[in-house]
Each structure stands twice: as structure tokens, then as C-alpha cells.
Write a protein that holds these residues in place. Structure first.
Motif, PDB file in Angstrom:
ATOM      1  N   LEU A  85      48.578  32.306  42.240  1.00 57.48           N
ATOM      2  CA  LEU A  85      47.849  32.279  40.977  1.00 57.48           C
ATOM      3  C   LEU A  85      48.370  31.050  40.265  1.00 57.48           C
ATOM      4  CD1 LEU A  85      47.912  36.084  40.154  1.00 57.48           C
ATOM      5  CD2 LEU A  85      45.990  34.568  41.262  1.00 57.48           C
ATOM      6  N   MET A  86      47.571  30.366  39.784  1.00 61.56           N
ATOM      7  CA  MET A  86      47.824  29.134  38.755  1.00 61.56           C
ATOM      8  C   MET A  86      47.444  29.341  37.365  1.00 61.56           C
ATOM      9  SD  MET A  86      46.699  26.151  41.498  1.00 61.56           S
ATOM     10  CE  MET A  86      45.151  26.994  41.555  1.00 61.56           C
ATOM     11  N   THR A  87      48.195  28.805  36.341  1.00 60.39           N
ATOM     12  CA  THR A  87      47.952  28.934  35.045  1.00 60.39           C
ATOM     13  C   THR A  87      46.942  27.822  34.569  1.00 60.39           C
ATOM     14  OG1 THR A  87      49.710  27.430  34.240  1.00 60.39           O
ATOM     15  CG2 THR A  87      50.308  29.639  34.542  1.00 60.39           C
ATOM     16  N   PRO A  88      46.315  27.821  33.543  1.00 60.09           N
ATOM     17  CA  PRO A  88      45.197  26.730  33.148  1.00 60.09           C
ATOM     18  C   PRO A  88      46.196  25.421  33.032  1.00 60.09           C
ATOM     19  CG  PRO A  88      44.844  28.661  31.802  1.00 60.09           C
ATOM     20  CD  PRO A  88      46.018  29.068  32.577  1.00 60.09           C
ATOM     21  N   GLU A  89      47.354  25.737  32.610  1.00 57.64           N
ATOM     22  CA  GLU A  89      48.291  24.345  32.516  1.00 57.64           C
ATOM     23  C   GLU A  89      48.747  23.754  33.920  1.00 57.64           C
ATOM     24  OE1 GLU A  89      48.600  26.578  29.021  1.00 57.64           O
ATOM     25  OE2 GLU A  89      48.786  27.333  30.920  1.00 57.64           O
ATOM     26  N   ASP A  90      48.495  24.523  34.879  1.00 53.24           N
ATOM     27  CA  ASP A  90      48.853  24.091  36.302  1.00 53.24           C
ATOM     28  C   ASP A  90      47.666  23.287  36.524  1.00 53.24           C
ATOM     29  OD1 ASP A  90      51.264  25.377  36.736  1.00 53.24           O
ATOM     30  OD2 ASP A  90      50.408  27.158  37.518  1.00 53.24           O
ATOM     31  N   ILE A  91      46.270  23.756  36.275  1.00 50.92           N
ATOM     32  CA  ILE A  91      45.185  22.678  36.448  1.00 50.92           C
ATOM     33  C   ILE A  91      45.232  21.486  35.641  1.00 50.92           C
ATOM     34  CG2 ILE A  91      42.554  23.022  36.451  1.00 50.92           C
ATOM     35  CD1 ILE A  91      43.784  24.826  38.511  1.00 50.92           C
ATOM     36  N   ASP A  92      45.663  21.734  34.513  1.00 52.58           N
ATOM     37  CA  ASP A  92      45.792  20.439  33.563  1.00 52.58           C
ATOM     38  C   ASP A  92      46.639  19.447  34.321  1.00 52.58           C
ATOM     39  OD1 ASP A  92      43.976  21.653  31.720  1.00 52.58           O
ATOM     40  OD2 ASP A  92      45.986  22.171  30.469  1.00 52.58           O
TER      41      ASP A  92
END
Length: 106
Positions: A85-92
Motif C-alpha cells: 500500500l502507498m500513501t498519497p505522498e508516495d504517489i506525489d
């Protein structure tokens, strides 16, 4: 720590074991397995249909997640699938990168 979604189905003797032990004891076994690799359980839920049990856990690294998956799946009692699982910050951070890639045929 890396979060993983886990989805599992009990098979064969695993179903019988769940029926004998119940959900709470199986949750305790998951907690103990996670602790053995430095991880922790965030949540666990039982379901019926396509998936018997699912939840989220944290482990320190990918090798720990793979070790758990290999050990659990090797028993033949549970069919376990993990999804990192990834955080929104990982996608940023990902969208800030510009990989070099040529599509097939171009």
C-alpha cells in the motif's frame, strides 16, 4: 515500515483449523507471526464469498513480507496474497519522476 493489504482464503486443513480454533485465536497467530519479523497488525476482518480474511499490517521491509508470504503459503492451509500500500505522498513523489521509456513500435 511498509503497509500491506492481505487477502487470504483457508483451504483444506486450514478450514478445519479455523473451525476448531475460531477467529480470535487465528488473529493471535497472525499477530505472533508479524511480531516475529518486527511487524504489527493494523486490522483484520473475516468475510465470506471470494475472500475469507483480509486486513492491513505493517512490516519493516519487503524481505520480511516475502518471508511471511512464503511461510504461510507453504503450509498449504492458507492461500495468502499481499498488496503493498502507498500513501498519497508516495504517489506525489512518483509523479515527480520522469522515467525514460520507449513504447513498443515507436
Amino acid at each position: 515500515m511498509t503497509k500491506y493489504l492481505f487477502q487470504a482464503n483457508y483451504v483444506g486443513q486450514g478450514i478445519k483449523g479455523l473451525m476448531q480454533e475460531g477467529g480470535s485465536k487465528r488473529r493471535d497467530a497472525v499477530v505472533k507471526a508479524l511480531e516475529s519479523v518486527g511487524g504489527s497488525l493494523e486490522c483484520i476482518y473475516y468475510a465470506f464469498g471470494e475472500t475469507d480474511v483480509l486486513g492491513v499490517f505493517d512490516v519493516p521491509d519487503q524481505p520480511s513480507a516475502v518471508a511471511l508470504s512464503l511461510m504461510i503459503n507453504s503450509t498449504g492451509a492458507v492461500d495468502l496474497h499481499l498488496t503493498p500500500l502507498m500513501t498519497p505522498e508516495d504517489i506525489d513523489a512518483a509523479v515527480e519522476k520522469t522515467p525514460a521509456y520507449r513504447a513498443p513500435g515507436q
